[in-house]
Design a protein around this motif. Structure first.
Motif, PDB file in Angstrom:
ATOM      1  N   ARG A  18      -1.116  -9.207  -5.502  1.00 47.48           N
ATOM      2  CA  ARG A  18      -1.167 -10.374  -4.616  1.00 47.48           C
ATOM      3  C   ARG A  18       0.244 -10.846  -4.279  1.00 47.48           C
ATOM      4  O   ARG A  18       1.062 -11.062  -5.163  1.00 47.48           O
ATOM      5  CB  ARG A  18      -1.923 -11.514  -5.287  1.00 47.48           C
ATOM      6  CG  ARG A  18      -3.411 -11.319  -5.206  1.00 47.48           C
ATOM      7  CD  ARG A  18      -4.121 -12.465  -5.864  1.00 47.48           C
ATOM      8  NE  ARG A  18      -4.740 -11.889  -7.061  1.00 47.48           N
ATOM      9  CZ  ARG A  18      -5.010 -12.537  -8.160  1.00 47.48           C
ATOM     10  NH1 ARG A  18      -4.727 -13.799  -8.267  1.00 47.48           N
ATOM     11  NH2 ARG A  18      -5.574 -11.936  -9.172  1.00 47.48           N
ATOM     12  N   GLY A  19       0.513 -11.011  -3.011  1.00 43.31           N
ATOM     13  CA  GLY A  19       1.809 -11.508  -2.573  1.00 43.31           C
ATOM     14  C   GLY A  19       2.917 -10.474  -2.560  1.00 43.31           C
ATOM     15  O   GLY A  19       4.031 -10.749  -2.147  1.00 43.31           O
ATOM     16  N   ASP A  20       2.656  -9.260  -3.009  1.00 47.59           N
ATOM     17  CA  ASP A  20       3.679  -8.220  -3.061  1.00 47.59           C
ATOM     18  C   ASP A  20       3.052  -6.889  -2.668  1.00 47.59           C
ATOM     19  O   ASP A  20       2.778  -6.057  -3.514  1.00 47.59           O
ATOM     20  CB  ASP A  20       4.288  -8.148  -4.454  1.00 47.59           C
ATOM     21  CG  ASP A  20       5.516  -7.250  -4.503  1.00 47.59           C
ATOM     22  OD1 ASP A  20       6.148  -7.048  -3.446  1.00 47.59           O
ATOM     23  OD2 ASP A  20       5.843  -6.756  -5.592  1.00 47.59           O
ATOM     24  N   LYS A  21       2.797  -6.731  -1.368  1.00 45.18           N
ATOM     25  CA  LYS A  21       2.101  -5.541  -0.889  1.00 45.18           C
ATOM     26  C   LYS A  21       3.025  -4.674  -0.054  1.00 45.18           C
ATOM     27  O   LYS A  21       3.957  -5.159   0.570  1.00 45.18           O
ATOM     28  CB  LYS A  21       0.882  -5.931  -0.070  1.00 45.18           C
ATOM     29  CG  LYS A  21      -0.184  -6.623  -0.884  1.00 45.18           C
ATOM     30  CD  LYS A  21      -1.390  -6.941  -0.039  1.00 45.18           C
ATOM     31  CE  LYS A  21      -2.430  -7.645  -0.886  1.00 45.18           C
ATOM     32  NZ  LYS A  21      -3.596  -8.007  -0.116  1.00 45.18           N
ATOM     33  N   ILE A  22       2.714  -3.407  -0.028  1.00 46.47           N
ATOM     34  CA  ILE A  22       3.418  -2.457   0.823  1.00 46.47           C
ATOM     35  C   ILE A  22       2.368  -1.610   1.529  1.00 46.47           C
ATOM     36  O   ILE A  22       1.342  -1.279   0.947  1.00 46.47           O
ATOM     37  CB  ILE A  22       4.399  -1.572   0.017  1.00 46.47           C
ATOM     38  CG1 ILE A  22       5.209  -0.688   0.953  1.00 46.47           C
ATOM     39  CG2 ILE A  22       3.658  -0.758  -1.022  1.00 46.47           C
ATOM     40  CD1 ILE A  22       6.377  -0.019   0.284  1.00 46.47           C
ATOM     41  N   THR A  23       2.608  -1.313   2.793  1.00 43.89           N
ATOM     42  CA  THR A  23       1.685  -0.491   3.565  1.00 43.89           C
ATOM     43  C   THR A  23       2.415   0.744   4.052  1.00 43.89           C
ATOM     44  O   THR A  23       3.484   0.649   4.646  1.00 43.89           O
ATOM     45  CB  THR A  23       1.123  -1.270   4.772  1.00 43.89           C
ATOM     46  OG1 THR A  23       0.445  -2.437   4.279  1.00 43.89           O
ATOM     47  CG2 THR A  23       0.142  -0.422   5.560  1.00 43.89           C
ATOM     48  N   ALA A  24       1.833   1.911   3.783  1.00 44.84           N
ATOM     49  CA  ALA A  24       2.374   3.175   4.269  1.00 44.84           C
ATOM     50  C   ALA A  24       1.529   3.626   5.457  1.00 44.84           C
ATOM     51  O   ALA A  24       0.306   3.541   5.424  1.00 44.84           O
ATOM     52  CB  ALA A  24       2.343   4.232   3.171  1.00 44.84           C
TER      53      ALA A  24
END
Length: 95
Positions: A18-24
């Protein structure tokens, strides 16, 4: 069995907490350049607050739209960081 080349395997994968996401984003897409499309949705109005980190294994003339947009974003005040493999001999600009 012969391998069949798939020209459209675009998909995204998101991970993190939560609050620390990364999308590839994995591409290509048969219809648009999804990276240019995504970069076009970002702006740099709050100078220094927008950071773009991009990693590409190979970069050539077919993806020049990405380089052009990253230059525009850098000139507008975004922080742009790139990890890359071989670069083609095209008009890739620096700023």
């Amino acid at each position: 069995m012969d391998e069949v080349q798939q020209p459209d395997y675009y998909r995204t994968v998101t991970a993190g907490t939560r609050g620390d996401k990364i999308t590839a984003h994995f591409s290509p897409s048969a219809t648009v350049d999804p990276i240019v499309d995504r970069l076009s949705a970002l702006d740099c109005r709050k100078k220094g607050r927008t950071e773009v980190r991009i990693g590409m294994s190979e970069w050539d003339e077919t993806r020049i739209g990405i380089a052009d947009r990253l230059v525009q974003m850098g000139q507008a005040g975004c922080t742009v960081r790139i990890v890359h493999g071989p670069l083609g001999r095209s008009r890739i600009a620096t700023s």
